[in-house]
Design an enzyme around this catalytic site. Structure first.
Site, mmCIF file in Angstrom:
data_model
loop_
_atom_site.group_PDB
_atom_site.id
_atom_site.type_symbol
_atom_site.label_atom_id
_atom_site.label_comp_id
_atom_site.label_asym_id
_atom_site.label_seq_id
_atom_site.Cartn_x
_atom_site.Cartn_y
_atom_site.Cartn_z
ATOM 1 N N ASP A 12 12.473 7.233 119.779
ATOM 2 C CA ASP A 12 13.748 6.197 119.777
ATOM 3 C C ASP A 12 13.970 6.232 121.648
ATOM 4 O OD1 ASP A 12 13.703 7.228 117.318
ATOM 5 O OD2 ASP A 12 15.622 8.341 116.795
ATOM 6 N N ASP A 131 12.069 0.452 104.542
ATOM 7 C CA ASP A 131 13.020 2.231 104.508
ATOM 8 C C ASP A 131 13.415 1.650 102.918
ATOM 9 O OD1 ASP A 131 12.764 2.358 106.930
ATOM 10 O OD2 ASP A 131 14.569 1.371 107.387
#
Lengths: 258, 214
Positions: A12, A131
């Site tokens: 990230d 997702d």
């Protein structure tokens, strides 16, 4: 010998820095994406994914510089996701040295982006990130829906149908995250992984929920995933990529040993 | 004068990674030129011929830029490395795009992977790390690379040479296919050495120091 299953550490990145702590003893600056990527490469990562979580769209150029710097010395496939809205964003990332880009929310709001992008740069560069969250009740046939905004907003779109549509539009790979499992360390949603993997003719990367090495192996053996992605188990030094590969190999899974 | 390595740019895809990997292994001892200029290719010592995308588009781009003649000339005269589509295009004909005529430097077909193998669905493209069995084990480009090392592949079509002795490396993906060819000063491979970690870098290092003899 056959095609190896891939292990993909995910970083990230916010404002050009790795946001989750990495406890490698031999790294001076754990926030430097270049150093972290080099370390994962040395451990035998098959690919590295950068998820750009930069809040402000003014700072989009930062990830371009990160990719350029990593691609100077790390010679494995690099994928970048987060904040991709236009074909121009994709073109710039590829020119900077990315091999693939992962399109997430933009694909939901503008599916034509996937068609347009794959026609322009080739399906092999286009990953669609999905997702999904289970919406069926206990005892019902399993059903998953696409969610956006970090799993908060339902779309009413069936995940398996969506995966098929994305591939028809030119997605070369699916990055599948279970929003029920993400961050839980309980392992992948194997039923979801398998449903998607069997529904599409392109590789599926399983993501969301990895807490130990057994989870990685299950993603392949039971989830039928072609690759497994994990962030925290590698970031916090619980396991190295090398240990993950040793474990997968011990379970009879073909992996690349560096 | 340092050695010059020309990477042929004919507008098909992003060649940055190939250039960066060559520069990385050259360590300043060779100059890497990304070029669409035939004169620069002519004065270069080594030529790298990459490629991606569809066969028909590649052939059209080669003809439109006049680089088809340049590639053929280089493949007859100096250490030459074809990568990915840069390998396929050297053959006679491809099944892709309803049938596409290629450069025909080597006789052979380019075929699509089957959708099924041994009763199981085969995911196409092949995307990921697979092994290369070094059929021409002593080829200078395999020096220092273990047999059955993993390389990174992304492709839906594979080369099937008419002359089996052209095969330098083999890979299994549903079928056993020719993943590298070698003849005289030409070496070509389906996988991407610039994305294949240390094995790929070693192959590029070997290419830079190769004199073009087998």
């Amino acid at each position: 010998m056959s095609l190896a299953k891939r292990i993909i550490p995910c970083l990230d990145v916010r404002d050009g820095r790795v946001v989750k702590g990495v406890q490698f003893v031999d790294i001076r600056d754990a926030g430097d994406p270049v150093e972290v990527a080099r370390r994962y490469n040395a451990e035998g990562a098959d690919e590295i994914t950068f998820l750009d979580i930069t809040a402000s769209s003014d700072d989009r150029d930062t990830i371009i510089h990160v990719v350029e710097a990593v691609a100077e010395t790390v010679f494995i496939p690099l994928t970048v996701g987060g904040g991709i809205r236009k074909v121009e964003d994709i073109r710039r990332l590829l020119n900077a040295g990315a091999d693939k880009v992962a399109i997430n929310t933009a694909a939901v709001f503008n599916p034509d982006l996937v068609s347009e992008a794959s026609a322009r740069v080739g399906s092999q560069c286009i990953v669609v990130a999905i997702d999904a969250k289970r919406v069926s009740a206990e005892g019902e046939p399993p059903k998953w829906e696409i969610f956006t905004h970090g799993g908060r907003k339902p779309t009413g779109i069936d995940a398996v149908e969506w995966a098929r549509e994305m591939v028809e539009r030119g997605a070369g790979e699916i990055l599948l995250t279970s929003m029920d499992r993400d961050g839980t360390k309980k392992g992948f949603d194997l039923e979801l992984t398998r449903a998607i993997s069997e529904a599409v003719p392109v590789p599926v990367i399983a993501s969301g929920g990895v807490g130990n090495l057994e989870h990685l192996a299950e993603g392949v053996t039971e989830g039928k995933a072609d690759a497994v992605l994990a962030a925290s188990i590698f970031h916090f030094g619980e396991y190295s990529v090398g240990e993950a590969k040793q474990y997968m190999a011990s379970r009879g899974i073909e992996v690349r040993m560096p | 004068m340092s050695k010059k390595i020309a990477v042929i740019d004919y507008g098909m895809g992003n060649l940055r990674s190939v250039v960066k990997a060559l520069e990385y292994v050259a360590e300043g001892k060779a100059e890497v030129l990304l070029t669409s200029n035939p004169d620069l290719v002519a004065i270069s010592d080594h030529v790298v011929f990459p490629g991606q995308g569809a066969a028909r588009d590649c052939m059209a781009a080669l003809r439109d830029t006049g680089m088809d003649e340049v590639v053929i000339e280089a493949a007859h005269s100096k250490p030459f490395l074809g990568v990915c589509m840069g390998m396929q295009v050297l053959m006679t004909h491809s099944e892709e795009n309803g049938g596409t005529d290629l450069l025909n430097l080597f006789r052979g077909e380019v075929r699509r992977f089957p959708d099924n193998a041994d009763g199981e669905r085969l995911k196409v493209p092949q995307m990921g790390w697979n092994t290369i069995h070094e059929v021409q084990r002593d080829h200078p480009l395999f020096k220092g690379i273990h047999d059955n090392s993993h390389f990174y592949f992304v492709h839906s079509y594979y080369v099937s040479p008419a002359d089996p002795s052209l095969t330098a490396g083999e890979t299994d993906y549903g079928v056993t296919f020719t993943s590298a060819i070698a003849r005289d000063n030409v070496f070509a491979m389906q996988s991407h050495p610039e994305k294949s970690a240390e094995a790929g870098l070693q192959l590029l290092r070997n290419f830079i120091s190769w004199d073009g003899t087998a």
